[in-house]
Design a protein around this motif. Structure first.
Motif, short mmCIF file in Angstrom:
data_model
loop_
_atom_site.label_atom_id
_atom_site.label_comp_id
_atom_site.label_asym_id
_atom_site.label_seq_id
_atom_site.Cartn_x
_atom_site.Cartn_y
_atom_site.Cartn_z
N THR A 225 41.99 29.79 -26.93
CA THR A 225 40.63 28.74 -27.10
C THR A 225 40.43 27.47 -27.68
O THR A 225 40.16 26.49 -26.79
CB THR A 225 39.30 29.34 -27.09
N ARG B 88 36.85 23.96 -23.58
CA ARG B 88 35.75 24.87 -24.56
C ARG B 88 36.16 25.05 -25.57
O ARG B 88 35.15 25.79 -26.74
CB ARG B 88 35.29 26.28 -23.52
N LYS C 98 39.05 23.70 -18.75
CA LYS C 98 37.96 24.15 -19.19
C LYS C 98 37.34 24.20 -17.52
O LYS C 98 36.42 23.69 -17.01
CB LYS C 98 37.20 22.47 -19.25
N ARG D 277 32.64 28.30 -15.58
CA ARG D 277 32.55 29.65 -15.87
C ARG D 277 32.58 30.86 -14.94
O ARG D 277 32.41 30.31 -14.13
CB ARG D 277 31.46 30.09 -16.35
N ALA E 271 36.90 31.58 -18.26
CA ALA E 271 35.89 30.61 -18.56
C ALA E 271 34.91 31.68 -18.48
O ALA E 271 34.25 31.66 -16.98
CB ALA E 271 35.51 29.95 -17.90
N ARG F 45 28.04 33.48 -19.48
CA ARG F 45 27.29 33.68 -20.92
C ARG F 45 26.80 34.23 -20.46
O ARG F 45 26.04 34.66 -19.08
CB ARG F 45 27.22 32.21 -21.13
#
Length: 169
Positions: free
Chosen positions: A25, A30, A109, A112, A160, A163
Motif C-alpha cells: 500500500t 491509496r 490507484k 475500488r 483496490a 470499503r
C-alpha cells in the motif's frame, strides 16, 4: 548505437511487492504514493544512464496507461526510492516526464473493487538523453531506440478493496 545483448541478463527486483506479487500500500495512490527502491543485478558496464517506466497494463479505457516515466537516472545497481516530484531532481539529474504522475511517480490507484496489473520496466542506456521534461512515454521510447543495452521488467497487481459498509448505510 548499441543493440541489446541477449546474453547479458538484467534482473530487476523490489520490495514494493508482497510475496504474492501485490503492491504494498505504501507505494500506491491509496498509501504514501512514493516511488519504490528498484534493484538491478547484472547491469552492463557500458550503461551511462537508466530510464524507468511504470504502466498499468489493464486499464479499462486505454489498454495500458503510463503512471511514471523517468530517465537520466545515474547508472548503478540501485534506483533510489522516494524520488521527489519535479521535472529535474537536484543533484541527481533525474528527469521525470508526463504520465498519470505529472513530473512525479504516481502509483496504482485503481477503482475500488478492481484489480489491475502493473509493470515496471528499467532500460539500461548507453547515453544521456536530451529529451524535454514535457515528454511522455511515447517520446521516451522514441528517444531510447538504438540506445538500449539491456532491459528488465517487474510485474505485480494492485487490488483496490471495497470499503466495508457502515452500519445503517
Amino acid at each position: 548505437m548499441s543493440s541489446p545483448d541477449p546474453a547479458a541478463t538484467l534482473i530487476l527486483t523490489s520490495e514494493c511487492f508482497d510475496d504474492a506479487g501485490r503492491f504494498e500500500t505504501r507505494y500506491t495512490g491509496r498509501g504514501e504514493d512514493v516511488s519504490p527502491e528498484l534493484r538491478l543485478q547484472g547491469l552492463d558496464d557500458r550503461a551511462k544512464t537508466l530510464a524507468v517506466t511504470l504502466e498499468d497494463l489493464t486499464h479499462p479505457l486505454f489498454g495500458t496507461m503510463a503512471h511514471w516515466v523517468a530517465w537520466n537516472i545515474p547508472a548503478g545497481e540501485l534506483i533510489p526510492g522516494a524520488i521527489p516530484p519535479g521535472r529535474v531532481s537536484p543533484g541527481t539529474g533525474i528527469v521525470q516526464g508526463i504520465a498519470y504522475g505529472l513530473h512525479r511517480y504516481r502509483g496504482p490507484k485503481s477503482p475500488r473493487g478492481t484489480t489491475h496489473t502493473y509493470r515496471f520496466t528499467v532500460y539500461a542506456l548507453d547515453t544521456v538523453l536530451r529529451l524535454s521534461e514535457w515528454s511522455r512515454l511515447s517520446g521516451l521510447k522514441r528517444a531510447i531506440a538504438g540506445h538500449v543495452l539491456q532491459q528488465a521488467g517487474l510485474t505485480g497487481t494492485y487490488e483496490a478493496r471495497l470499503r466495508p459498509r457502515r452500519p445503517g448505510a
